[in-house]
Design a protein around this motif. Sequence first.
Motif, PDB file in Angstrom:
ATOM      1  N   PHE A 152     -34.988 -56.870  28.648  1.00 12.82           N
ATOM      2  CA  PHE A 152     -34.424 -58.139  28.198  1.00 12.82           C
ATOM      3  C   PHE A 152     -34.704 -58.368  26.717  1.00 12.82           C
ATOM      4  O   PHE A 152     -33.826 -58.807  25.966  1.00 12.82           O
ATOM      5  N   TYR A 153     -35.915 -58.064  26.275  1.00 18.41           N
ATOM      6  CA  TYR A 153     -36.291 -58.330  24.886  1.00 18.41           C
ATOM      7  C   TYR A 153     -35.778 -57.267  23.914  1.00 18.41           C
ATOM      8  O   TYR A 153     -35.488 -57.569  22.752  1.00 18.41           O
ATOM      9  N   THR A 154     -35.684 -56.024  24.343  1.00 13.93           N
ATOM     10  CA  THR A 154     -35.275 -54.939  23.444  1.00 13.93           C
ATOM     11  C   THR A 154     -33.809 -54.543  23.604  1.00 13.93           C
ATOM     12  O   THR A 154     -33.279 -53.833  22.752  1.00 13.93           O
ATOM     13  N   GLU A 155     -33.188 -54.970  24.699  1.00 14.82           N
ATOM     14  CA  GLU A 155     -31.813 -54.573  25.048  1.00 14.82           C
ATOM     15  C   GLU A 155     -31.694 -53.063  25.245  1.00 14.82           C
ATOM     16  O   GLU A 155     -30.615 -52.483  25.097  1.00 14.82           O
ATOM     17  N   GLN A 156     -32.808 -52.436  25.582  1.00 15.52           N
ATOM     18  CA  GLN A 156     -32.842 -51.009  25.899  1.00 15.52           C
ATOM     19  C   GLN A 156     -33.620 -50.819  27.191  1.00 15.52           C
ATOM     20  O   GLN A 156     -34.653 -51.453  27.396  1.00 15.52           O
ATOM     21  N   ALA A 213     -26.105 -63.851  24.865  1.00 11.03           N
ATOM     22  CA  ALA A 213     -26.916 -62.758  25.395  1.00 11.03           C
ATOM     23  C   ALA A 213     -26.022 -61.575  25.748  1.00 11.03           C
ATOM     24  O   ALA A 213     -24.858 -61.748  26.136  1.00 11.03           O
ATOM     25  N   SER A 214     -26.565 -60.371  25.629  1.00  7.36           N
ATOM     26  CA  SER A 214     -25.790 -59.170  25.938  1.00  7.36           C
ATOM     27  C   SER A 214     -25.669 -58.978  27.441  1.00  7.36           C
ATOM     28  O   SER A 214     -26.408 -59.590  28.230  1.00  7.36           O
ATOM     29  N   ALA A 215     -24.746 -58.107  27.833  1.00 10.96           N
ATOM     30  CA  ALA A 215     -24.555 -57.806  29.252  1.00 10.96           C
ATOM     31  C   ALA A 215     -25.831 -57.232  29.862  1.00 10.96           C
ATOM     32  O   ALA A 215     -26.190 -57.556  30.999  1.00 10.96           O
ATOM     33  N   VAL A 216     -26.533 -56.381  29.096  1.00 11.79           N
ATOM     34  CA  VAL A 216     -27.768 -55.776  29.598  1.00 11.79           C
ATOM     35  C   VAL A 216     -28.832 -56.850  29.815  1.00 11.79           C
ATOM     36  O   VAL A 216     -29.539 -56.838  30.827  1.00 11.79           O
TER      37      VAL A 216
END
Length: 385
Positions: A152-156, A213-216
Amino acid sequence: MLSQEQPVRAKAFDASAVQRDIGLDKLRGLAILLVMIFHFFQVPNLPKSSALDECVIHFARMGWCGVELFFSLSGFLITRIILRTLHSKHFFRNFYIRRTLRIFPLYYAYLLLLSAVVVCAFMLGRLQEPSFNSFAAASPFLLGYLSNFYTFYTEQFTPLGTGHFWSLATEEQFYLLWPALLFLVPRSSLLPFAVSLLAFSLVLRIALEWLGASAVQIYVFFPARLDSIVFGGVAAIMSERFDPKLVRRYALPVCWMSGLLSVYLLFKYGPTAEHPAVHVYGLTVFGLFFSSLVCLVAISARKSQSSNISILAVFGTYSYGLYVIHVCVRAALVQLWPVSQLHLNSVLPSLVAFATLGISTSLGLAMLSFHFFEEPFLQLKRRFS
């Protein structure tokens, strides 16, 4: 309205027996097969080929929905166990110890072995420093079952064979909170309370999408994914409180309608969860479909206690080990199997062979892990029935 409530069960309840329902094992098997097909049909740098190849790969990418089925199964089974044992002696101690014995040994053994491989590969120069540093940064989150918050915090996703652990973290956080919530909420208010959580998660996803927010991020954020598991809890509450025939009468049309809508969303906006129609609204539809399906299968199991074992039930029995192990198997096979280097009219035969070998290898390793490593820990659960 559902009004024919069943009397509370007074007889002793064996939690382990619930987990071995053949019908639910088959659903577990279907879930893990979908997830493995999703992963094993993703080969890096795969050359473009025929329209048939692209069509098959497109369908395989829909296999991520297997995680949604796992969530519904977890919510249903855990809620049913809690409702039947909540006021038994030493409930909280027994519940958390049993969960720990089932989940922690393989998870941490996998992390230990993987960490040793990563360190050795880095020292031998086979792993680049950025990859090693990325794994080191993610390690505290992996050790604390917080990899979903890392994503959630890194989007990875967490690196090097651990990216799929976000879903295990989500389930573990649910296991940590759900028993206490069911203990605190009056039994007569359980259903409205659970439904309010479903609405909360959907509204939160809508808000996160609106905030950019991104999809991830939306896909892995625990509060925004709570409904995927709580849907299974709602199905368990209804199956425990109301007459099975009445539940089936309502669940069957819901399953059909939500199933058809799920197929529409995947074909229209899929195959992955990148589109807001899927990762915002679609997750609610999938939760409704899979939870109603789980409920129907569980009700049918009460009528027919068949002992016939199918291949799906076999995969379901070893589903946890398969889920933990298969991504590492895929990473190893990618290095050994030159599917992406083939220049043929169709890569489908090689891709199918790659997936078959990967799934078979994963099953063999999961069986070995279950019988020679996990089973001694599972035997200890009997002390905390």
